[in-house]
Scaffold this motif. Structure first.
Motif, PDB file in Angstrom:
ATOM      1  N   UNK A 103       0.807  -1.222   0.000  1.00 33.54           N
ATOM      2  CA  UNK A 103       0.000   0.000   0.000  1.00 33.54           C
ATOM      3  C   UNK A 103       0.836   1.265   0.000  1.00 33.54           C
ATOM      4  N   UNK A 104       2.070   1.176   0.472  1.00 35.80           N
ATOM      5  CA  UNK A 104       2.893   2.369   0.618  1.00 35.80           C
ATOM      6  C   UNK A 104       2.566   3.160   1.866  1.00 35.80           C
ATOM      7  N   UNK A 105       1.748   2.589   2.746  1.00 32.72           N
ATOM      8  CA  UNK A 105       1.355   3.258   3.983  1.00 32.72           C
ATOM      9  C   UNK A 105       2.228   2.798   5.141  1.00 32.72           C
ATOM     10  N   UNK A 106       2.431   3.702   6.085  1.00 29.78           N
ATOM     11  CA  UNK A 106       3.162   3.361   7.307  1.00 29.78           C
ATOM     12  C   UNK A 106       2.229   2.601   8.257  1.00 29.78           C
ATOM     13  N   UNK A 107       2.815   1.920   9.204  1.00 37.12           N
ATOM     14  CA  UNK A 107       2.056   1.151  10.194  1.00 37.12           C
ATOM     15  C   UNK A 107       1.012   2.006  10.887  1.00 37.12           C
TER      16      UNK A 107
END
Length: 69
Positions: free
Chosen positions: A21-25
């Motif tokens: 997703x390219x999202x951080x935790x």
């Protein structure tokens, strides 16, 4: 009579979801709390995973939203 082969759902771990997703935790969990990202499933006492098809559907929806004029 033909037999249908059932495939088990693929489970993604957090690092895989982050990469896909390219999202951080922290952002993933913010979206989960807001109800805008698929919730993880419990895999054990201290482990969770996401169903790949649900993550893919979320990504496709984001792509569709970004392409609307």
């Amino acid at each position: 009579m033909t037999a249908q082969a059932q495939t088990a759902p693929t489970i993604l771990r957090r690092k895989q979801v982050e990469a896909r997703t390219g999202l951080a935790r922290s952002t993933i969990y913010q979206h989960i709390r807001a109800g805008t990202f698929p919730a993880p499933i419990s895999l054990g006492a201290k482990s969770v995973g996401w169903i790949e098809a649900e993550v893919n559907a979320w990504l496709e929806a984001r792509i569709d939203d970004s392409r609307k004029t």
